[in-house]
Design an enzyme around this catalytic site. Structure first.
Site, PDB file in Angstrom:
ATOM      1  N   GLU A 202       0.830  -1.203   0.000  1.00 36.60           N
ATOM      2  CA  GLU A 202       0.000   0.000   0.000  1.00 36.60           C
ATOM      3  C   GLU A 202       0.865   1.254   0.000  1.00 36.60           C
ATOM      4  OE1 GLU A 202      -4.017  -1.393   2.367  1.00 36.60           O
ATOM      5  OE2 GLU A 202      -2.445  -0.396   3.498  1.00 36.60           O
TER       6      GLU A 202
ATOM      7  N   HIS B 243       5.981  -0.709  14.902  1.00 32.19           N
ATOM      8  CA  HIS B 243       4.604  -0.871  14.423  1.00 32.19           C
ATOM      9  C   HIS B 243       3.698  -1.497  15.487  1.00 32.19           C
ATOM     10  CE1 HIS B 243       6.155   0.213  10.538  1.00 32.19           C
ATOM     11  NE2 HIS B 243       6.931  -0.838  10.510  1.00 32.19           N
TER      12      HIS B 243
ATOM     13  N   GLU C 202      -9.820  -0.746  12.163  1.00 35.97           N
ATOM     14  CA  GLU C 202      -8.688   0.164  12.253  1.00 35.97           C
ATOM     15  C   GLU C 202      -8.638   1.068  11.022  1.00 35.97           C
ATOM     16  OE1 GLU C 202      -5.045  -1.803  13.113  1.00 35.97           O
ATOM     17  OE2 GLU C 202      -5.793  -2.665  14.987  1.00 35.97           O
TER      18      GLU C 202
ATOM     19  N   GLU D  75      -7.664  -2.227   8.418  1.00 36.63           N
ATOM     20  CA  GLU D  75      -7.964  -3.637   8.608  1.00 36.63           C
ATOM     21  C   GLU D  75      -8.997  -3.776   9.708  1.00 36.63           C
ATOM     22  OE1 GLU D  75      -3.968  -4.833   9.597  1.00 36.63           O
ATOM     23  OE2 GLU D  75      -4.507  -5.110  11.698  1.00 36.63           O
TER      24      GLU D  75
ATOM     25  N   ARG E  90     -11.475  -9.910  16.820  1.00 40.21           N
ATOM     26  CA  ARG E  90     -11.234 -10.425  18.167  1.00 40.21           C
ATOM     27  C   ARG E  90     -11.297  -9.268  19.144  1.00 40.21           C
ATOM     28  NH1 ARG E  90      -6.224  -8.202  18.749  1.00 40.21           N
ATOM     29  NH2 ARG E  90      -4.843  -8.212  16.929  1.00 40.21           N
TER      30      ARG E  90
END
EC number: 6.4.1.4
Length: 737
Positions: A237, A272, A312, A326, A330
């Site tokens: 991306e 990250h 997100e 994404e 969960r």
């Protein structure tokens, strides 16, 4: 189409009953509704703090729990917290916590009719959720179809695009030929972000600035993705250069209802991975909050989602637009900050939805009360680039939990943080009526969070929380990189400012050690209790007794000093201690010490009283002394003679060879597994050339040559475990014979 972020101060919503909601959330008393339906006994297919967290709610609902464990976790806190526990296998996750059939078998053997996956491991495995269903077990989570749709990031992008959710430009196709990926990267334009199509937590992500680095980055990302998630497919991306990471907590039930529970800002990251999260996001408008929440609900509805999930988004701070990144199918690590602002137990919601119940609140009924922060406390070596650390928790004293302060942890004092799993020790969660109030509470709680025995990021978190830009809510994902010098206290001014506190800490530590020795090491002499100071040289049974002490400072954030702090401690007949530096660089201090236990003291210096905590242990031929006073924490070492060295036996230390390594030696940056050896012994290398690849806690690290020359002593092989600071190889100027 993209939605725009309006950077304006948030009008704080205030709702009554916040204390009651928070008390209910943290209460260990049984719920009035109980836990009937399908979930009558639950197996928690996880470990550490999340397993303990799920079990706490299950216990409150009156639901028996079953733990699973690897050989490394036989005596772990989550095992002791459960009603029953079942061994899965050896420490490697693929042989234990990723062994789906063994976990399902454990549930069937113990009569658990439901499985809660926690986060990580199998929590986002559609195959595991499907296996549970096939065996007649309730999977406390979303349907397998939604996990499959959203777990494949490429497929999820296509679904989100069809649903009208804004997307970052990129390649999300199934074809993984490396030349095709390189071509797509060229079309997108550098810099690009390489990301695994499955999994999360920052594993396998690579930012590529130049085309010539693309192939190596892809290969490295594929290896790390395969090790972490078992699937090595990638997407590429456009890399947003000044992004914020904002995510939305959503919840759906099995009756088609989906709501959001507001957003969290997770922009403070290293490698990250998030380290401080907050809810709600600072400096956004009510309009933005509404738009991003609606986009998240649309994303969930597009895949028929139910249970807890997080959508997100990446927010471009330059253009004000947000894009779908994404969906995590969960419960998130950072879910407690949402619980704190809405006053609900999200694990309880998961269980009730698994039972077929409707959502307990409509969108209009969801409160937004105050502000919350979560700080993730890791075992890691901050000066070494946040590499994960291993070792024993010789001293572990979290701050006490209250209605507005939570500590989620899966360890206790004496436990070992191993190389096999994530190095997170605990999550510190605080709530306040405003962001400023919550931030004050976060700073205070961090300064009182005591850990000794291995490197941690607590000091770094304190620096983050106290930075002026963070105090103003001016955050993006490059925050740590941008303010690195400030945060690591490497500037001359910062080091100079800390010296006074370090010297005071040594003085207080010396006085407290002497007090501890004085109290605990008394001997009987002529039926009178006298200190060992009077019974052993060099002290005399006179009016005064003097003791010399040396401390070597170990700074948590780097910049360790080779200078010794040499102190002289004089015990006076009135019970006080006069402590002065041997070189006379600062005036001596009179210190009165009252002992309040093995580790706790009350000290009086010139009429100013403060509480002090000390921790002691021996490791690597040194006595280690930690002191906490006020907002400060200092770590000092004292070298032991050989006969005095009861090294920590629970964690192997570096060999004597590693401690006295010759020039050109390359040491293991962390305890871990050798994944790949790229060169042979005797090979010619250039400075910075990769020689081997290591992996620890699912994170890959490339070991490079420190200089040009020839590799010598390269004996490690793929699959071999090495210890932190052990010698891997040496680079010599001349070719070995």
């Amino acid at each position: 189409m993209a939605s725009r972020l309006l950077l304006l101060p948030r009008r704080r919503s205030r709702h009554g009953g916040a204390s009651l909601l928070l008390a209910r959330l943290l209460s260990s008393s049984s719920s009035e509704a109980g836990g009937g339906g399908a979930v009558e006994k639950v197996l928690v297919a996880n470990r550490g703090e999340i397993a303990c967290r799920v079990m706490r709610t299950a216990r409150r609902l009156g639901i028996p729990t079953v733990a699973v464990y690897s050989d490394a976790d036989r005596g772990a806190l989550h095992v002791r917290a459960a009603d029953e526990a079942v061994r899965l296998g050896p420490p490697p996750a693929r042989e234990s916590y990723l062994n789906a059939s063994a976990i399902v078998d454990a549930a069937l053997r113990t009569g658990a009719k439901a499985i809660h996956p926690g986060y990580g491991f199998l929590s986002e495995s559609a195959d595991f959720a499907q296996l549970c269903k096939a065996e007649g077990l309730t999977f406390i989570g979303p349907p397998p179809s939604a996990i499959r749709d959203m777990g494949d990031k490429s497929a999820s992008k296509r679904i989100m695009g069809a649903a009208g959710v804004p997307l970052v430009p990129g390649y999300h196709g199934a074809e993984q030929d490396i030349e095709l990926l390189k071509l797509e990267a060229n079309k997108i334009g550098y810099p690009v972000l390489i990301k695994p199509t499955h999994g999360g937590g920052g594993k396998g992500m690579r930012i590529v600035q130049r085309p010539e680095d693309f192939v190596d980055s892809v290969l490295s990302a594929q290896r790390e993705a395969a090790a972490s998630f078992g699937i090595n497919t990638l997407l590429v991306e456009k890399y947003i250069t000044q992004p914020r990471h904002i995510e939305v907590q959503i919840f759906g039930d099995q009756h088609g209802n989906v709501i959001h529970l507001y957003e969290r800002d997770c922009s403070l990251q290293r490698r990250h991975q998030k380290i401080i999260e907050e809810a709600p996001a600072p400096n956004v408008t009510a309009q933005f909050r509404s738009h991003i929440g609606e986009a998240a609900v649309s994303a969930a509805k597009a895949v028929g989602y139910y249970s807890a999930g997080t959508v997100e988004f990446i927010v471009d701070t330059l253009s004000g637009e947000f894009y779908f990144m994404e969906m995590n199918t969960r419960l998130q690590v950072e879910h407690p900050v949402t619980e704190m602002i809405v006053g609900q137990d999200l694990v309880e919601w998961q269980i009730r939805i698994a039972n077929g119940e409707c959502l307990p609140l409509s969108q209009e009924q969801v409160p937004l009360n105050g502000h919350a922060f979560e700080a993730r406390i890791y075992a890691e070596n901050v000066p070494r680039g946040f590499l994960p650390a291993t070792g024993t928790l010789h001293h572990y004293r979290p701050v006490p939990s209250t209605a507005t302060v939570r500590v989620e942890t899966g360890v206790e004092e004496g436990d070992t943080v191993s190389m096999h799993y994530d190095p997170m020790i605990a999550k510190l969660v605080v709530w306040g009526e405003s962001r400023n109030a919550a931030l004050v509470k976060l700073k205070n709680s961090l300064s009182n969070f005591q850990i000794a025995g291995l490197p941690t990021n607590v000091g770094f978190l304190q620096e983050l929380a106290g930075h002026s830009a963070f105090e103003k809510g001016l955050v993006d994902t490059h925050f740590i990189e941008r303010y690195q010098n400030d945060l690591l206290s490497t500037s001359t001014q910062a080091l100079s400012g800390s010296h006074e506190a370090e010297e005071l800490g040594a003085i207080l530590a010396a006085a407290c050690i002497c007090k501890k020795d004085h109290v605990s090491s008394e001997v009987s002499l002529h039926d009178k209790k006298l200190s060992m100071w009077y019974a052993h040289p060099p002290f005399r049974m006179h009016h005064f007794a003097k003791r010399l002490m040396e401390f070597e400072l170990d700074r948590e954030l780097g910049g360790s000093s080779d200078d010794l702090l040499k102190l002289s401690v004089t015990y006076r007949s009135d019970g006080t201690y006069f402590v002065e530096t041997e070189d006379g660089s600062s005036p001596g201090l009179d210190v009165k010490v009252d002992s309040r236990g093995d580790h706790d003291f009350r000290v009086d210096v010139g009429g100013l009283q403060t509480d002090v905590t000390l921790a002691f242990y021996s490791k690597d031929n040194c006595n280690h002394i930690h002191i906490w006073h006020g907002k400060h924490h200092h770590h000092y070492r004292q070298t032991l003679r050989a006969e005095q060295s009861p090294d920590d036996s629970s964690q192997p230390s570096a060999s004597s060879e590693a401690r006295s390594h010759p020039k050109g030696s390359v040491l293991a940056p962390m305890a871990g597994l050798v994944v790949k050896v790229l060169l042979k012994d005797g090979a010619r290398v250039e400075e910075g050339q990769p020689v081997m690849v290591m992996e620890a806690m699912k994170m890959e690290h490339v070991v490079k040559a420190p200089c040009a020359g020839y590799v010598e002593g390269l004996k490690a092989t793929a699959g071999q475990q090495v210890f932190d600071s052990s010698v891997l190889f040496t680079v010599k100027e001349n070719k070995p014979n």
